[in-house]
Design an enzyme around this catalytic site. Sequence first.
Site, PDB file in Angstrom:
ATOM      1  N   PRO A 187      23.245   3.191  -4.415  1.00 55.56           N
ATOM      2  CA  PRO A 187      22.169   2.274  -5.052  1.00 55.56           C
ATOM      3  C   PRO A 187      22.196   1.243  -3.875  1.00 55.56           C
ATOM      4  O   PRO A 187      21.253   0.187  -3.752  1.00 55.56           O
ATOM      5  CB  PRO A 187      23.542   1.277  -6.333  1.00 55.56           C
ATOM      6  N   GLY A 188      22.840   2.212  -2.588  1.00 54.76           N
ATOM      7  CA  GLY A 188      22.093   1.488  -1.046  1.00 54.76           C
ATOM      8  C   GLY A 188      22.971   0.227  -0.586  1.00 54.76           C
ATOM      9  O   GLY A 188      22.446   0.268   0.871  1.00 54.76           O
ATOM     10  N   ASP A 199      26.009  10.787   1.907  1.00 60.20           N
ATOM     11  CA  ASP A 199      27.080  10.937   1.019  1.00 60.20           C
ATOM     12  C   ASP A 199      26.911  11.652  -0.373  1.00 60.20           C
ATOM     13  O   ASP A 199      26.741  11.024  -1.334  1.00 60.20           O
ATOM     14  CB  ASP A 199      27.057   9.042   0.996  1.00 60.20           C
ATOM     15  N   ASP A 244      16.863   8.944  -3.132  1.00 59.18           N
ATOM     16  CA  ASP A 244      17.652   9.316  -4.494  1.00 59.18           C
ATOM     17  C   ASP A 244      16.953   9.632  -5.203  1.00 59.18           C
ATOM     18  O   ASP A 244      15.567   9.605  -5.503  1.00 59.18           O
ATOM     19  CB  ASP A 244      18.273   8.262  -4.976  1.00 59.18           C
ATOM     20  N   CYS A 272      32.900  10.191  -2.432  1.00 59.55           N
ATOM     21  CA  CYS A 272      34.408   9.498  -1.962  1.00 59.55           C
ATOM     22  C   CYS A 272      35.178  10.300  -3.744  1.00 59.55           C
ATOM     23  O   CYS A 272      35.741  10.254  -4.765  1.00 59.55           O
ATOM     24  CB  CYS A 272      33.551   8.395  -3.541  1.00 59.55           C
TER      25      CYS A 272
END
Length: 428
Positions: free
Chosen positions: A247-248, A307, A265, A360
């Site tokens: 989401p940035g 990421d 994205d 993550c």
Amino acid sequence: MKPPRRPNSRQSAPDGPGVPARRAALKLLDAVLRRGLALEQALDSAAQGLAPNDRGLAHAIAAEVLRRLPDLDALIDSATKQTLPDDAKARFALRIALVQALALGTPGHAAISTVLPLVDGGPRKLVHGVFGTLVRQGVTLPEPPTLPDAVALRWHAAWGDQMIADAEQAIALPPPLDLTLRDPAVVPDLPGKSLIAGHLRLDEKGPVAMLEGFAEGDWWVQDVAASLPARLLGKGSGTALDLCAAPGGKTLQLAAAGWQVTAVDVSESRLARLHENLERTGLEAEVVEADLLKWKPDAPADAVLLDAPCSATGIFRRHPDVLHRVRPSLIREMAELQGKLLARAADWVKPGGTLVFSTCSLEPEEGEAQLAAFLKARSDYAIVPVKPEELPHGVMPRADGRLRLLPGTLADAGGLDGFFIARLVRNT
């Protein structure tokens, strides 16, 4: 001629106060545990038509059930003659009633009366009887909560006893609210502490949009661990690609640090949040909606941040659904995708440029194994070790310069999400 059937008043009667939120919580748990959906992904459908307060309550109930599921089920099984199927509605209703009474502070009569309308017939009597039995026994939930067996076995094999203990402690407490500051010199007048320059961890939570500095775009919500990959690229005036950007938060970091950012994205809905945050903060970036397995930039960049999509097990304290829906098959699927994306991203870095790879995830297959395979295949890349002074005080990189954040990291300060991060340079 048979007389017409009388309507079933129990089924047709409207829900009483409090019941719609519990019904939505039931739908959320069904979506996660039976259909394997993410909790946030299922929320809009499950809570459709609910007032904001009821929507929030449904989410809170479902999330607390997922945090404490093994312990709730152990209590239920201790009070039934025959084990209820995992997907039985009676079991779901009991989980919801018990977690309210034992963990959320709901009075017992309210906890049971608002779930009984979720079941009919014999199961209703069963739910009422089991709940009453357990309450009369004075049962409690263990602290800290117990991890699901499959997760505990997997993480123990990778990280050992201490990590399991730390993970149980991490899931027992609500995660903190971290803010990344657009300008480290502009610190909002909010009670909290800074773990690293340009960061504020709040002492108290409230509606985010009402906090000082939100409307002015002075900060955005971002776990301090999630802020580290972009921090490792430092200040810049060149070009940067933020891949899998939505989401940035990382896009905003790079733009604030002076990079000329292209954020890519595949998710239109998640990119909408990025556009909103860019407008709110006044930062600039080119935003591209594209599949990275098909898209490529017009020219290599000075810096690339990947990421990568992953199992997201590192954010289990914020999203406890990952403890129950992430299976080894999903981890393998995500690892395969990460390998493909990493191989493509590596070709988009200028010679002498920097590539940061992060996930993550608490799964070695999505971190350490990915990096080892990449370095074996790409002799033109080398690790640029992460330095302690680039990290919050008390966070240390591994001896080879990689960064692995586990649940016990900075536990006394509120902890960090789980991450794997590596910084590499493309040799000239």
